[in-house]
Motif scaffolding. Structure first.
Motif, PDB file in Angstrom:
ATOM      1  N   LEU A  31      26.075  16.329 -12.322  1.00 14.39           N
ATOM      2  CA  LEU A  31      26.599  16.767 -11.037  1.00 14.39           C
ATOM      3  C   LEU A  31      26.603  18.288 -10.960  1.00 14.39           C
ATOM      4  O   LEU A  31      26.776  18.970 -11.971  1.00 14.39           O
ATOM      5  CB  LEU A  31      28.018  16.234 -10.840  1.00 14.39           C
ATOM      6  CG  LEU A  31      28.156  14.713 -10.781  1.00 14.39           C
ATOM      7  CD1 LEU A  31      29.612  14.339 -10.560  1.00 14.39           C
ATOM      8  CD2 LEU A  31      27.281  14.120  -9.690  1.00 14.39           C
ATOM      9  N   PRO A  32      26.422  18.835  -9.757  1.00 12.58           N
ATOM     10  CA  PRO A  32      26.458  20.292  -9.613  1.00 12.58           C
ATOM     11  C   PRO A  32      27.849  20.840  -9.914  1.00 12.58           C
ATOM     12  O   PRO A  32      28.848  20.128  -9.867  1.00 12.58           O
ATOM     13  CB  PRO A  32      26.102  20.507  -8.134  1.00 12.58           C
ATOM     14  CG  PRO A  32      25.512  19.227  -7.673  1.00 12.58           C
ATOM     15  CD  PRO A  32      26.133  18.157  -8.505  1.00 12.58           C
ATOM     16  N   LYS A  33      27.891  22.121 -10.192  1.00  9.45           N
ATOM     17  CA  LYS A  33      29.165  22.799 -10.357  1.00  9.45           C
ATOM     18  C   LYS A  33      29.822  22.966  -8.990  1.00  9.45           C
ATOM     19  O   LYS A  33      29.142  22.905  -7.963  1.00  9.45           O
ATOM     20  CB  LYS A  33      28.943  24.164 -11.012  1.00  9.45           C
ATOM     21  CG  LYS A  33      28.340  24.091 -12.400  1.00  9.45           C
ATOM     22  CD  LYS A  33      28.042  25.477 -12.933  1.00  9.45           C
ATOM     23  CE  LYS A  33      27.380  25.399 -14.307  1.00  9.45           C
ATOM     24  NZ  LYS A  33      27.033  26.748 -14.825  1.00  9.45           N
ATOM     25  N   PRO A  34      31.144  23.186  -8.948  1.00 10.53           N
ATOM     26  CA  PRO A  34      31.805  23.411  -7.657  1.00 10.53           C
ATOM     27  C   PRO A  34      31.125  24.528  -6.869  1.00 10.53           C
ATOM     28  O   PRO A  34      30.836  25.598  -7.407  1.00 10.53           O
ATOM     29  CB  PRO A  34      33.233  23.799  -8.062  1.00 10.53           C
ATOM     30  CG  PRO A  34      33.434  23.120  -9.377  1.00 10.53           C
ATOM     31  CD  PRO A  34      32.096  23.178 -10.069  1.00 10.53           C
ATOM     32  N   GLU A  36      28.109  24.581  -5.756  1.00  6.37           N
ATOM     33  CA  GLU A  36      26.661  24.671  -5.961  1.00  6.37           C
ATOM     34  C   GLU A  36      25.929  23.731  -5.007  1.00  6.37           C
ATOM     35  O   GLU A  36      26.280  22.560  -4.882  1.00  6.37           O
ATOM     36  CB  GLU A  36      26.321  24.311  -7.407  1.00  6.37           C
ATOM     37  CG  GLU A  36      24.840  24.468  -7.739  1.00  6.37           C
ATOM     38  CD  GLU A  36      24.538  24.132  -9.190  1.00  6.37           C
ATOM     39  OE1 GLU A  36      23.363  24.196  -9.573  1.00  6.37           O
ATOM     40  OE2 GLU A  36      25.490  23.803  -9.929  1.00  6.37           O
ATOM     41  N   ASP A  55      22.662  16.653  -2.505  1.00  5.89           N
ATOM     42  CA  ASP A  55      23.434  16.640  -3.745  1.00  5.89           C
ATOM     43  C   ASP A  55      23.038  15.343  -4.451  1.00  5.89           C
ATOM     44  O   ASP A  55      22.611  14.396  -3.783  1.00  5.89           O
ATOM     45  CB  ASP A  55      24.931  16.642  -3.371  1.00  5.89           C
ATOM     46  CG  ASP A  55      25.856  16.672  -4.569  1.00  5.89           C
ATOM     47  OD1 ASP A  55      26.322  17.763  -4.912  1.00  5.89           O
ATOM     48  OD2 ASP A  55      26.125  15.602  -5.156  1.00  5.89           O
ATOM     49  N   TRP A 149      29.533  17.609   2.156  1.00  5.48           N
ATOM     50  CA  TRP A 149      29.242  18.468   1.004  1.00  5.48           C
ATOM     51  C   TRP A 149      30.355  19.488   0.782  1.00  5.48           C
ATOM     52  O   TRP A 149      30.746  19.752  -0.361  1.00  5.48           O
ATOM     53  CB  TRP A 149      27.898  19.167   1.209  1.00  5.48           C
ATOM     54  CG  TRP A 149      27.583  20.118   0.101  1.00  5.48           C
ATOM     55  CD1 TRP A 149      27.118  19.800  -1.149  1.00  5.48           C
ATOM     56  CD2 TRP A 149      27.748  21.535   0.120  1.00  5.48           C
ATOM     57  NE1 TRP A 149      26.983  20.941  -1.908  1.00  5.48           N
ATOM     58  CE2 TRP A 149      27.359  22.021  -1.152  1.00  5.48           C
ATOM     59  CE3 TRP A 149      28.179  22.440   1.087  1.00  5.48           C
ATOM     60  CZ2 TRP A 149      27.394  23.371  -1.477  1.00  5.48           C
ATOM     61  CZ3 TRP A 149      28.210  23.785   0.765  1.00  5.48           C
ATOM     62  CH2 TRP A 149      27.825  24.244  -0.507  1.00  5.48           C
ATOM     63  N   GLN A 150      30.877  20.057   1.863  1.00  6.47           N
ATOM     64  CA  GLN A 150      31.958  21.034   1.713  1.00  6.47           C
ATOM     65  C   GLN A 150      33.204  20.392   1.100  1.00  6.47           C
ATOM     66  O   GLN A 150      33.903  21.016   0.295  1.00  6.47           O
ATOM     67  CB  GLN A 150      32.301  21.659   3.069  1.00  6.47           C
ATOM     68  CG  GLN A 150      31.229  22.614   3.578  1.00  6.47           C
ATOM     69  CD  GLN A 150      31.637  23.310   4.857  1.00  6.47           C
ATOM     70  OE1 GLN A 150      32.362  24.298   4.850  1.00  6.47           O
ATOM     71  NE2 GLN A 150      31.172  22.784   5.980  1.00  6.47           N
ATOM     72  N   MET A 152      33.152  17.664  -0.898  1.00 10.44           N
ATOM     73  CA  MET A 152      32.809  17.265  -2.265  1.00 10.44           C
ATOM     74  C   MET A 152      32.807  18.437  -3.233  1.00 10.44           C
ATOM     75  O   MET A 152      33.372  18.365  -4.327  1.00 10.44           O
ATOM     76  CB  MET A 152      31.413  16.619  -2.287  1.00 10.44           C
ATOM     77  CG  MET A 152      31.311  15.254  -1.688  1.00 10.44           C
ATOM     78  SD  MET A 152      29.574  14.705  -1.632  1.00 10.44           S
ATOM     79  CE  MET A 152      29.173  14.620  -3.363  1.00 10.44           C
ATOM     80  N   ARG A 153      32.132  19.513  -2.840  1.00  9.64           N
ATOM     81  CA  ARG A 153      31.848  20.604  -3.779  1.00  9.64           C
ATOM     82  C   ARG A 153      32.623  21.884  -3.484  1.00  9.64           C
ATOM     83  O   ARG A 153      32.408  22.889  -4.151  1.00  9.64           O
ATOM     84  CB  ARG A 153      30.346  20.917  -3.779  1.00  9.64           C
ATOM     85  CG  ARG A 153      29.472  19.728  -4.120  1.00  9.64           C
ATOM     86  CD  ARG A 153      29.682  19.270  -5.544  1.00  9.64           C
ATOM     87  NE  ARG A 153      28.943  18.045  -5.817  1.00  9.64           N
ATOM     88  CZ  ARG A 153      29.411  17.034  -6.516  1.00  9.64           C
ATOM     89  NH1 ARG A 153      30.633  17.084  -7.030  1.00  9.64           N
ATOM     90  NH2 ARG A 153      28.674  15.958  -6.708  1.00  9.64           N
ATOM     91  N   LYS A 154      33.497  21.814  -2.450  1.00 11.76           N
ATOM     92  CA  LYS A 154      34.240  23.015  -2.056  1.00 11.76           C
ATOM     93  C   LYS A 154      33.273  24.175  -1.814  1.00 11.76           C
ATOM     94  O   LYS A 154      33.505  25.316  -2.229  1.00 11.76           O
ATOM     95  CB  LYS A 154      35.283  23.386  -3.109  1.00 11.76           C
ATOM     96  CG  LYS A 154      36.346  22.301  -3.320  1.00 11.76           C
ATOM     97  CD  LYS A 154      37.354  22.700  -4.373  1.00 11.76           C
ATOM     98  CE  LYS A 154      38.493  21.690  -4.457  1.00 11.76           C
ATOM     99  NZ  LYS A 154      38.040  20.334  -4.790  1.00 11.76           N
ATOM    100  N   GLY A 155      32.175  23.847  -1.141  1.00 10.14           N
ATOM    101  CA  GLY A 155      31.119  24.824  -0.908  1.00 10.14           C
ATOM    102  C   GLY A 155      31.441  25.775   0.227  1.00 10.14           C
ATOM    103  O   GLY A 155      32.341  25.546   1.039  1.00 10.14           O
TER     104      GLY A 155
END
Length: 308
Positions: A31-34, A36, A55, A149-150, A152-155
């Motif tokens: 999984l990507p990093k937060p 990413e 993702d 996505w925002q 999930m990953r706090k992008g």
């Protein structure tokens, strides 16, 4: 920076290669990093067009075409389909492939706070990877996926907007861009998993008419003011409202059965709205007024002949 771009390019190629060869669900992709963003265009697949991996746990694309499209998603390992279109895919077919369907319909004008909260509930309660789709896979679906996505990953907002840019979301749909750009997880409210249903369709064309009426009334105000915006807080232009009205007629047309007598009139109104949009963009205001009255006359005539 050049080396970083090279590695990103190689990573994207690997992502595409893995998916092209996939016949079984992928189990262990890291999984990507937060924060990413791992965005990879995957193109058209059998029964699923405009496919993008946003993702390892999140994909977006167009409406899956029957069982062929569902089977393609199953090969990619998809476990949950989130439909933001008016018409959801068949839950019965999806279940054959171990996939669950969640229906959270959106308009082209905005992503409501209720819908965003349901997106979070999907992430908390449903199996992944998730495939988010609208009709063509270019506007509502990618905008919804950018919110997913925002969460999930706090992008960042900037990277979320890159999703819309890459997929090709039209900037004419300013409400979608605005809601992705301004998204804050603090606005979300708790939603029970029981509220996530496979078919959340409103009562057919009646619901479409309510949306059509909303956009038509705004255009009527603009027309009465000689197409000069009187409310400085209104962010959308008259041309953009004409576009939203066109899309509302299009969605209404899709909801009507082929044997409905006035279905062709709805299609004609959709086409007139497209002409109105172009006239307003070109500042052909007299032509715009004439087209608006044609749309209005069509609505009055249709209501007179067919409304219960």
């Amino acid at each position: 920076m050049k080396n970083r771009r090279d590695w990103m390019f190689v990573g994207c190629l690997l992502c595409i290669s893995v998916n092209l060869l996939a016949e079984e669900p992928r189990q262990s992709e890291p999984l990507p990093k937060p924060g990413e963003l791992n965005l990879c265009p995957l193109g058209d697949r059998e029964g699923v067009h405009h496919l993008h991996q946003i993702d390892p746990q999140l994909f977006s694309g167009a409406e899956p075409e029957g069982e062929t499209g569902i089977a393609t998603l199953a090969k990619l390992g998809i476990r949950t389909i989130v439909c933001v279109d008016s018409l959801p895919p068949s839950q019965a077919i999806a279940e054959k492939y171990g996939i669950k369907v969640i229906h959270i319909p959106l308009t082209y004008a905005e992503i409501t706070e209720d819908s965003k909260s349901k997106f979070k509930a999907v992430l908390e309660s449903q199996k992944k990877p998730i495939f988010v789709h609208c009709h063509h896979g270019k506007h509502r679906g990618p905008a919804a996926a950018a919110i997913f996505w925002q969460i999930m990953r706090k992008g960042s907002h900037e990277d979320a907007l890159k999703i819309l840019e890459t997929v090709g979301t039209s900037k004419e749909y300013q409400g979608l861009w605005r809601d992705v750009s301004n998204f804050s997880p603090d606005q979300l409210k708790p939603v029970s998993a029981d509220e996530l249903v496979a078919d959340a369709s409103e009562p057919g064309f009646a619901h479409s008419m309510a949306i059509i009426d909303r956009f038509f009334l705004q255009l009527d105000k603009d027309r009465a003011a000689d197409w000069k915006r009187t409310n400085p807080e209104e962010k959308l232009t008259s041309a953009q409202y004409a576009l939203l009205l066109k899309e509302a007629f299009r969605e209404g047309h899709r909801l009507l059965k082929p044997d409905v007598e006035y279905r062709h009139l709805v299609k004609e109104s959709e086409q007139l709205c497209g002409e109105l949009e172009e006239a307003l963009k070109a500042k052909q205001l007299q032509k715009a007024t004439q087209l608006f009255y044609k749309i209005e006359d069509g609505c009055i005539s249709c209501h007179s002949d067919y409304r219960d």
